[in-house]
Design an enzyme around this catalytic site. Structure first.
Site, PDB file in Angstrom:
ATOM      1  N   TYR A  76      -7.625  -0.067  -5.196  1.00  0.00           N
ATOM      2  CA  TYR A  76      -6.540  -0.823  -4.553  1.00  0.00           C
ATOM      3  C   TYR A  76      -6.885  -2.308  -4.493  1.00  0.00           C
ATOM      4  CZ  TYR A  76      -3.587  -2.689  -0.813  1.00  0.00           C
ATOM      5  OH  TYR A  76      -2.732  -3.485  -0.074  1.00  0.00           O
TER       6      TYR A  76
HETATM    7  N1  LIG Z   1       0.495  -2.923   5.870  1.00  0.00           N
HETATM    8  C1  LIG Z   1      -0.618  -3.613   5.710  1.00  0.00           C
HETATM    9  O1  LIG Z   1      -1.468  -3.712   6.607  1.00  0.00           O
HETATM   10  C2  LIG Z   1      -0.900  -4.322   4.409  1.00  0.00           C
HETATM   11  C3  LIG Z   1      -2.121  -5.027   4.303  1.00  0.00           C
HETATM   12  C4  LIG Z   1      -2.390  -5.707   3.111  1.00  0.00           C
HETATM   13  C5  LIG Z   1      -1.452  -5.693   2.092  1.00  0.00           C
HETATM   14  N2  LIG Z   1      -0.290  -4.993   2.222  1.00  0.00           N
HETATM   15  C6  LIG Z   1       0.667  -5.015   1.118  1.00  0.00           C
HETATM   16  O2  LIG Z   1       1.945  -5.349   1.639  1.00  0.00           O
HETATM   17  C7  LIG Z   1       2.960  -4.683   0.879  1.00  0.00           C
HETATM   18  C8  LIG Z   1       3.866  -3.879   1.805  1.00  0.00           C
HETATM   19  O3  LIG Z   1       3.079  -2.898   2.467  1.00  0.00           O
HETATM   20  P1  LIG Z   1       3.690  -1.899   3.551  1.00  0.00           P
HETATM   21  O4  LIG Z   1       2.632  -1.589   4.528  1.00  0.00           O
HETATM   22  O5  LIG Z   1       5.020  -2.395   3.996  1.00  0.00           O
HETATM   23  O6  LIG Z   1       3.882  -0.592   2.632  1.00  0.00           O
HETATM   24  P2  LIG Z   1       5.131   0.397   2.468  1.00  0.00           P
HETATM   25  O7  LIG Z   1       4.618   1.560   1.676  1.00  0.00           O
HETATM   26  O8  LIG Z   1       5.778   0.673   3.780  1.00  0.00           O
HETATM   27  O9  LIG Z   1       6.145  -0.455   1.586  1.00  0.00           O
HETATM   28  C9  LIG Z   1       6.069  -0.520   0.186  1.00  0.00           C
HETATM   29  C10 LIG Z   1       7.441  -0.165  -0.382  1.00  0.00           C
HETATM   30  O10 LIG Z   1       7.382  -0.278  -1.808  1.00  0.00           O
HETATM   31  C11 LIG Z   1       8.096   0.785  -2.381  1.00  0.00           C
HETATM   32  N3  LIG Z   1       7.556   1.036  -3.721  1.00  0.00           N
HETATM   33  C12 LIG Z   1       6.342   1.587  -4.027  1.00  0.00           C
HETATM   34  N4  LIG Z   1       6.205   1.657  -5.364  1.00  0.00           N
HETATM   35  C13 LIG Z   1       7.328   1.118  -5.904  1.00  0.00           C
HETATM   36  C14 LIG Z   1       7.785   0.901  -7.233  1.00  0.00           C
HETATM   37  N5  LIG Z   1       7.025   1.269  -8.290  1.00  0.00           N
HETATM   38  N6  LIG Z   1       8.981   0.314  -7.428  1.00  0.00           N
HETATM   39  C15 LIG Z   1       9.753  -0.048  -6.372  1.00  0.00           C
HETATM   40  N7  LIG Z   1       9.385   0.152  -5.086  1.00  0.00           N
HETATM   41  C16 LIG Z   1       8.192   0.728  -4.863  1.00  0.00           C
HETATM   42  C17 LIG Z   1       7.895   1.956  -1.451  1.00  0.00           C
HETATM   43  O11 LIG Z   1       8.947   2.931  -1.551  1.00  0.00           O
HETATM   44  C18 LIG Z   1       7.865   1.279  -0.078  1.00  0.00           C
HETATM   45  O12 LIG Z   1       9.142   1.292   0.543  1.00  0.00           O
HETATM   46  C19 LIG Z   1       2.222  -3.867  -0.178  1.00  0.00           C
HETATM   47  O13 LIG Z   1       2.144  -4.642  -1.357  1.00  0.00           O
HETATM   48  C20 LIG Z   1       0.838  -3.691   0.417  1.00  0.00           C
HETATM   49  O14 LIG Z   1      -0.139  -3.475  -0.577  1.00  0.00           O
HETATM   50  C21 LIG Z   1      -0.002  -4.315   3.355  1.00  0.00           C
END
Ligand SMILES: NC(=O)c1ccc[n+]([C@@H]2O[C@H](COP(=O)([O-])OP(=O)(O)OC[C@H]3O[C@@H](n4cnc5c(N)ncnc54)[C@H](O)[C@@H]3O)[C@@H](O)[C@H]2O)c1
Length: 316
Positions: A152
């Site tokens: 990741y």
């Molecule tokens: N939540 C955290 O603490 C955190 C920390 C660091 C980075 N991030 C990054 O922030 C972003 C959002 O994270 P989150 O916690 O809201 O996750 P989440 O899983 O709730 O949201 C991600 C969304 O992307 C959609 N998705 C996944 N693969 C896809 C694809 N191939 N095409 C279209 N849509 C797709 C999913 O259905 C989901 O709704 C991500 O990139 C994650 O890596 C999150």
């Protein structure tokens, strides 16, 4: 400036909050999300319904790896907030190919289509995990990030480098935001705060990895969203910013704070350290403060109280 922003991952935790905040301030928003089953897609549909109470959210159900879907979703947009991804450190150890495909190839497809569509501003979600397993804090954006300890983290670093490479075209400002453990209403159900709070509330054991001394910088969702909007407004060239609180909390302290917020003692199910997990995260915010005017406002105790209130509120 009137703009139309495409939010990828708009149905997810952070994406639904970003879409809501953009609508609240009067921007036009479009969404792209494939509603993956990483967690219950019904929760994502409910997120979208909640955002739609604030305004119009045309949302294309499609994949960021599909150029035709991306082209359609981008119609009329001059900015992109790219949040769609395979998230989570531990599951990436079991599915490195899937993570690379969505997070790296998917970002390349989106970048190329955005460039072709004349998008001016591209903001994307990176992660504190790119800093690797370190014991020296705080983490500064200019620190070397060449020792990821999970697929990741490697895909997020690769995504940053891909964004940087698109600067050569000179047509897009590109900003990568390193989020430090976001939490708050709609947090993904498998993430520690959400999973722990539910387990404590229901009297179930809390899966507790390691000896409790691992430390995290937890960032309330409103602060993350504020940083995303500021990045959209002040984009310039290629930038990387940490978005965190610059405070670290040990796992043991987190459980104690959650016990207080939920009003019940936790039963701990002690387990060994997980491969891929890092011992510490802590954001240096000097750059985000100076260039974005970013200032986190929600201390953990207050954010956890708000999260628990949300968790207990029945939703239709
Ligand atoms: N939540 C955290 O603490 C955190 C920390 C660091 C980075 N991030 C990054 O922030 C972003 C959002 O994270 P989150 O916690 O809201 O996750 P989440 O899983 O709730 O949201 C991600 C969304 O992307 C959609 N998705 C996944 N693969 C896809 C694809 N191939 N095409 C279209 N849509 C797709 C999913 O259905 C989901 O709704 C991500 O990139 C994650 O890596 C999150």
């Amino acid at each position: 400036m009137t703009r139309r922003v495409l939010v990828t991952g708009a149905a997810g935790f952070i994406g639904s909050h970003v879409a809501a905040a953009l609508l609240r301030r009067g921007d036009a928003v479009a969404g792209l999300d494939s509603f993956t089953d990483f967690y219950d897609p019904a929760l994502k549909r409910r997120n979208v319904e909640e955002v739609r109470r604030l305004g119009e959210l045309p949302l294309l159900e499609g994949d960021v790896r599909d150029p035709a879907a991306v082209r359609e979703a981008l119609r009329g947009c001059d900015a992109v907030v790219h949040l769609a991804a395979k998230a989570g450190v531990r599951p990436s150890l079991l599915d490195p190919v899937g993570y690379a495909d969505v997070n790296v190839r998917g970002t390349a497809v989106l970048l190329e289509e955005a460039r072709a569509a004349g998008v001016r501003t591209f903001v994307s979600a990176s992660s504190s995990s790119v800093y690797g397993a370190r014991s020296a804090a705080p983490f500064v954006e200019s620190d070397p990030c060449d020792r990821p300890v999970s697929p990741y983290a490697a895909t997020k670093r690769a995504m940053e480098l891909l964004c940087r490479s698109f600067q050569v075209h000179g047509s897009m400002d590109l900003t990568c935001l390193r989020f430090f453990t976001a939490y708050g209403p709609r947090q993904r159900p498998e993430m520690a705060i959400h999973a722990f709070a539910r387990a404590i509330g229901e009297g179930r054991p809390v899966p507790f990895y390691g000896d409790g001394t691992s430390r995290r910088d937890y960032t309330y969702i409103d602060d993350i969203v504020d940083g995303v909007l500021r990045s959209l407004d002040r984009a310039s060239g290629f930038r990387i910013y940490n978005l965190g609180e610059s405070a670290t909390t040990s796992l043991s302290e987190l459980v104690a704070l959650l016990e207080e917020a939920v009003g019940r003692r936790a039963i701990l199910d002690r387990r060994p350290d997980q491969p891929g997990d890092v011992p510490l995260t802590c954001a240096d915010l000097t750059l985000a403060r100076a260039e974005l005017g970013y200032e986190p406002r929600t201390p953990l105790r207050e954010g956890l109280a708000r999260f628990v209130e949300w968790m207990r509120t029945p939703r239709g």
